[in-house]
Design an enzyme around this catalytic site. Structure first.
Site, PDB file in Angstrom:
ATOM      1  CB  SER A  83      26.484  23.460  29.576  1.00  9.16           C
ATOM      2  OG  SER A  83      25.894  24.679  29.472  1.00  9.16           O
TER       3      SER A  83
ATOM      4  N   GLY B 251      24.610  27.402  27.039  1.00 10.15           N
ATOM      5  CA  GLY B 251      25.772  28.528  26.951  1.00 10.15           C
ATOM      6  C   GLY B 251      26.231  28.967  28.211  1.00 10.15           C
TER       7      GLY B 251
ATOM      8  CG  HIS C 171      18.879  26.643  18.663  1.00  9.58           C
ATOM      9  ND1 HIS C 171      19.167  27.583  19.752  1.00  9.58           N
ATOM     10  CD2 HIS C 171      19.794  25.363  19.063  1.00  9.58           C
ATOM     11  CE1 HIS C 171      20.069  27.136  20.506  1.00  9.58           C
ATOM     12  NE2 HIS C 171      20.500  26.132  19.976  1.00  9.58           N
TER      13      HIS C 171
ATOM     14  N   GLY D 183      26.778  22.792  21.482  1.00 11.06           N
ATOM     15  CA  GLY D 183      27.295  24.017  21.082  1.00 11.06           C
ATOM     16  C   GLY D 183      28.705  24.310  21.150  1.00 11.06           C
ATOM     17  N   GLY D 184      29.086  24.952  22.381  1.00 11.52           N
ATOM     18  CA  GLY D 184      30.572  25.686  22.501  1.00 11.52           C
ATOM     19  C   GLY D 184      31.336  24.660  22.130  1.00 11.52           C
TER      20      GLY D 184
ATOM     21  CD  GLU E  85      21.612  30.007  20.944  1.00 13.43           C
ATOM     22  OE1 GLU E  85      21.916  30.147  19.644  1.00 13.43           O
ATOM     23  OE2 GLU E  85      22.136  29.797  21.876  1.00 13.43           O
TER      24      GLU E  85
ATOM     25  CD  GLU F  55      19.757  22.635  22.164  1.00 17.48           C
ATOM     26  OE1 GLU F  55      20.927  22.014  22.037  1.00 17.48           O
ATOM     27  OE2 GLU F  55      19.663  23.710  21.810  1.00 17.48           O
TER      28      GLU F  55
ATOM     29  CG  ASN G 297      23.749  24.891  16.652  1.00 19.56           C
ATOM     30  OD1 ASN G 297      24.458  25.525  15.891  1.00 19.56           O
ATOM     31  ND2 ASN G 297      22.828  25.347  17.465  1.00 19.56           N
ATOM     32  CD1 TRP G 298      30.050  23.470  14.751  1.00 23.18           C
ATOM     33  CD2 TRP G 298      31.024  24.274  12.899  1.00 23.18           C
ATOM     34  NE1 TRP G 298      30.945  22.791  14.168  1.00 23.18           N
ATOM     35  CE2 TRP G 298      31.552  23.147  13.023  1.00 23.18           C
ATOM     36  CE3 TRP G 298      31.301  25.023  11.639  1.00 23.18           C
ATOM     37  CZ2 TRP G 298      32.413  22.596  12.333  1.00 23.18           C
ATOM     38  CZ3 TRP G 298      32.420  24.549  10.808  1.00 23.18           C
ATOM     39  CH2 TRP G 298      32.905  23.339  11.028  1.00 23.18           C
ATOM     40  CE  LYS G 299      24.292  27.372  20.307  1.00 27.40           C
ATOM     41  NZ  LYS G 299      23.907  27.541  21.489  1.00 27.40           N
TER      42      LYS G 299
HETATM   43  P1  13P Z   1      26.121  25.028  24.660  1.00 30.32           P
HETATM   44  O1  13P Z   1      26.682  23.457  24.360  1.00 30.32           O
HETATM   45  O2  13P Z   1      27.026  25.975  24.067  1.00 30.32           O
HETATM   46  O3  13P Z   1      25.358  25.171  26.046  1.00 30.32           O
HETATM   47  O4  13P Z   1      24.850  25.137  23.411  1.00 30.32           O
HETATM   48  C1  13P Z   1      24.115  24.164  23.410  1.00 30.32           C
HETATM   49  C2  13P Z   1      23.063  24.668  22.247  1.00 30.32           C
HETATM   50  O5  13P Z   1      22.360  25.430  22.003  1.00 30.32           O
HETATM   51  C3  13P Z   1      23.168  23.467  21.017  1.00 30.32           C
HETATM   52  O6  13P Z   1      22.370  23.634  20.092  1.00 30.32           O
END
Ligand code: 13P
Length: 253
Positions: A209, A173, A94, A230-231, A96, A167, A9-11
């Site tokens: 993470s 994050g 998600h 994510g990251g 967020e 999640e 997930n590149w956000k």
């Molecule tokens: P991180 O891997 O950056 O913690 O993010 C997880 C995430 O929200 C994937 O959708």
């Protein structure tokens, strides 16, 4: 054998040009892994360019969100009918979107139903906040989110057509990954809950993470069938190492 899924997930990261370069690197480094599905979820603006970049590769493409109606006066929203032309997956729920944008459990359910009916495969994200966990409410929060997500579905969903991503909000994050035991416990609970309530057994991913350093121990758990990253998905080397960990490290079902 359960085929794991590793989705990046590149956000809201990368320009289109950067996204094309990242997709190219992921494609080269990941190659054609056996027995693992791989997907990247770039911003909407990147989808057409990445469809071309990833054509003929093992890397699937997905969107980070989708709307619950197929067309109409919904300024700024994106329809499953147009997404299905360009990608195979959509993420809904998600944290967020739930927490920063106030998306309700009910909205997540409507999105899941619409995307599924259109033929997209769906990643349904659920997870508790730190407050919920401290209050001993992890299972009840996840159950509430799952029940709402499944409520509007008209047809029994094909278990290959969706996955649940667990999640925990406190692990996203933050660099604070859930322990493999914590993630396993909730992923097992999710599967049990859906068997009982919806007579279905999808894969369960863990997200929060995930890195190349902790992926293998997470994937060694019986009920963790991949990761939503994510990251670390913004770094092609690291993302491909997570894919390798999934390809090599799944326990027998
Ligand atoms: P991180 O891997 O950056 O913690 O993010 C997880 C995430 O929200 C994937 O959708």
């Amino acid at each position: 054998m359960t085929v794991p899924l590793v989705a990046g997930n590149w956000k809201m990261n990368t320009t289109v040009a950067e996204g094309i370069a990242l997709a190219r690197s992921v494609r080269e480094l990941v190659g054609s892994p056996r027995d693992v599905e791989v997907a990247v979820l770039p911003p909407f603006t990147h989808l057409w360019a990445l469809r071309d970049e990833l054509a003929g590769s093992a890397i699937q493409l997905g969107a980070q969100d989708v709307f619950w109606e197929l067309a109409g006066a919904y300024t700024g929203e994106v329809s499953a009918a147009t997404l299905v032309e360009v990608c195979g997956w959509a993420l809904v729920g998600h944290s967020e979107r739930r927490h920063l944008l106030g998306e309700s459990d009910e909205a997540v359910g409507r999105k899941f139903a619409c995307a599924s009916a259109t033929g997209l495969r769906v990643i349904v994200a659920v997870g508790e906040t730190e407050e919920d966990r401290d209050a001993g409410a992890t299972f009840s929060v996840v159950d509430r989110q799952l029940d709402a997500a499944f409520a509007p579905l008209i047809a029994q969903p094909d278990p290959d057509g969706f996955v649940i991503a667990y999640e925990p909000v406190w692990a996203i994050g933050t660099g604070r990954t859930a322990t493999p035991e914590q993630a396993q416990e909730v992923c097992a609970h999710i599967k049990q809950h859906l068997r009982e309530r919806a007579n279905t057994s999808p894969r369960a991913l863990y997200g929060g993470s995930v890195t190349a350093a902790n992926a293998a121990e997470l994937f060694a758990e019986r009920d963790i069938d991949g990761a939503l990253v994510g990251g670390a998905s913004l770094r092609a080397e690291e993302f491909s190492a997570i894919v390798r960990a999934a390809a090599g490290g799944m326990p027998e079902a």
